[in-house]
Design an enzyme around this catalytic site. Structure first.
Site, PDB file in Angstrom:
ATOM      1  N   SER A   1       4.160  11.249   2.301  1.00  0.00           N
ATOM      2  CA  SER A   1       3.955   9.797   2.274  1.00  0.00           C
ATOM      3  C   SER A   1       5.175   9.083   2.842  1.00  0.00           C
ATOM      4  O   SER A   1       6.303   9.332   2.416  1.00  0.00           O
ATOM      5  CB  SER A   1       3.721   9.294   0.852  1.00  0.00           C
ATOM      6  OG  SER A   1       3.801   7.879   0.843  1.00  0.00           O
TER       7      SER A   1
ATOM      8  N   ASP B   1       3.227  -2.046   1.890  1.00  0.00           N
ATOM      9  CA  ASP B   1       1.812  -2.386   2.018  1.00  0.00           C
ATOM     10  C   ASP B   1       1.680  -3.848   1.615  1.00  0.00           C
ATOM     11  O   ASP B   1       2.197  -4.250   0.570  1.00  0.00           O
ATOM     12  CB  ASP B   1       0.960  -1.537   1.069  1.00  0.00           C
ATOM     13  CG  ASP B   1       0.968  -0.064   1.437  1.00  0.00           C
ATOM     14  OD1 ASP B   1       1.233   0.255   2.613  1.00  0.00           O
ATOM     15  OD2 ASP B   1       0.715   0.766   0.540  1.00  0.00           O
TER      16      ASP B   1
ATOM     17  N   GLU C   1      -4.666   1.498   9.129  1.00  0.00           N
ATOM     18  CA  GLU C   1      -4.171   0.815   7.927  1.00  0.00           C
ATOM     19  C   GLU C   1      -3.521  -0.502   8.327  1.00  0.00           C
ATOM     20  O   GLU C   1      -2.302  -0.572   8.521  1.00  0.00           O
ATOM     21  CB  GLU C   1      -3.146   1.696   7.187  1.00  0.00           C
ATOM     22  CG  GLU C   1      -3.746   2.932   6.542  1.00  0.00           C
ATOM     23  CD  GLU C   1      -2.812   3.609   5.538  1.00  0.00           C
ATOM     24  OE1 GLU C   1      -1.696   3.089   5.303  1.00  0.00           O
ATOM     25  OE2 GLU C   1      -3.210   4.639   4.980  1.00  0.00           O
TER      26      GLU C   1
HETATM   27 ZN   LIG Z   1       1.270   2.252   2.822  1.00  0.00          ZN
END
Ligand SMILES: [Zn+2]
Length: 405
Positions: free
Chosen positions: A321, A330, A378
């Protein structure tokens, strides 16, 4: 007495004049027949219905143009911006930015050349038809300059009938040779030309670090060990975060983030927050186990390996990650219920597409790089790499893996 000599001379002269006249007419007719006829009638443009457009609006310097606003409506694209910069947005946040009097188009961050400049006239944008044919996917224009007719066609999907057409979404192709490898001085010049709405002086020293650690690659094949943690870590200003308490980032990335969010808010985007930032190895490990358990209890026939494969499609394996790097965040809006692609439908996403690089951030997992990054699109995940690298990627359209290659 008649002078026969003079008479025959006059007759000869007359015959010569007639002959020259006949030859001239013949040459003129021949030239006209050989010259392609330019039909200066108005153009008939066929979308679902016919529109008539003046010849002088359609043909400029020999190039055939189309009204981009009419085209956008037909292709279900959204038009935003001003007369200085007009943007057509497709689905999934893809966009093409046109600047009047410029032949350079920004397609999702990649600069692409048009055969002729776009122009703004009669409250609309005009773009060359040939460019639409080469860079708009899902639509084509058949140009007939003898009958002055433009037929605009959209590609249809399976199950489409002429009575009830089902069109595919129109998107933009940005694969043509991007303008890359700008000399370092141009990049520096580009960075120094950024203008900001607020005073970000106190953040400027953090925006373009030279330390290569900001270019670290973390993905499904390049993992961080369980002992890696970024340093120094610092808490992100609490007014910028939402859900789950305090969040941390590597210090330089945190400062760059604050500068970006200060500008984002000044641009009118107040409803956007950091929902996730640094996550340590142990956290990702626990999260991953929770997902595997969830999959296995939802479907008792799954083996551990099958459940793991399933989880890998939406969650990073511990160590893979990027959040463990402390260099990414995010974003979420308060009206979103999940962290998903709907983020791309919020105007702040467009602001990020155009401005994140000015603060050293990149959209880490673009829609057209899934094969390379190994991650689905994303729109909410931004990674700090520093201004120089971000500007270079912004210009070339490369993702981090391509850039580091
Ligand atoms: Zn992320």
């Amino acid at each position: 007495m008649i002078n026969l000599k003079a008479l025959s001379r006059r007759r000869l002269t007359a015959i010569a004049i007639v002959a020259i006249l006949v030859i001239s007419i013949a040459i003129a007719l021949l030239v006209r027949a050989l010259t392609p006829r330019v039909n200066k009638d108005d153009f008939r443009v066929y979308f679902d219905e016919r529109i008539t457009v003046a010849y002088t609006d359609t043909v400029r310097n020999g190039v055939v143009y189309i009204n981009a606003f009419d085209l956008a409506e037909y292709c279900e694209l959204t038009v935003v911006g001003s007369q200085d910069e007009l943007k057509l947005y497709a689905s999934e946040g893809e966009y093409a930015v046109f600047t009047p009097d410029s032949a350079i188009v920004d397609i999702g961050g990649v600069k692409v050349n048009m055969p002729a400049p776009a122009y703004f006239d009669k409250d609309t944008l005009w773009i060359p038809c040939d460019f639409v044919n080469t860079h708009f996917i899902g639509v084509s224009i058949v140009i007939d300059t003898e009958l002055n007719k433009l037929s605009v066609w959209r590609d249809t999907a399976e199950g489409s009938t002429s009575a009830r057409p089902i069109y595919v979404s129109v998107t933009f192709d940005r694969t043509s040779a991007p303008i890359t490898d700008l000399p370092a001085t141009d990049i520096k010049q580009m960075i120094s030309s950024y203008t900001f709405m607020t005073n970000i002086d106190k953040y400027k020293k953090y925006l373009d670090p030279t330390d290569k650690k900001y270019l670290m690659l973390v993905n499904k094949t390049t993992l961080l060990g369980d002992s890696f943690s970024p340093s120094p870590l610092t808490a992100i200003d609490s007014s910028l975060v939402i859900y789950g308490g305090s969040k941390q980032l590597e210090q330089t990335a945190a400062m760059a983030l604050e500068a970006m969010m200060q500008e984002m808010r000044a641009a009118g985007y107040a409803d956007v927050y950091v929902t996730s930032a640094y996550r340590d190895y142990a956290y990702q490990s626990a999260l991953f186990s929770t997902y595997i358990n969830k999959e296995m209890s939802a479907d008792a026939t799954l083996t551990y390996a099958e459940a793991r494969d399933k989880v890998l499609t939406y969650s990073a394996e511990p160590g893979s990650s990027e959040h463990q790097s402390g260099l990414c965040v995010d974003f979420i809006t308060s009206t979103m219920t999940d962290l998903d692609e709907t983020f791309a439908s919020y105007p702040v996403y467009r602001w990020l597409c155009e401005n994140a690089h000015k603060f050293g951030f990149i959209l880490r997992y673009p829609a057209d790089k899934v094969d390379i990054t190994g991650y689905s699109y994303e729109p909410w995940h931004y990674r700090f790499v520093g201004q120089t690298a971000a500007a270079e990627m912004y210009l070339s359209g490369e993702c981090l893996e391509e850039y580091l290659d």
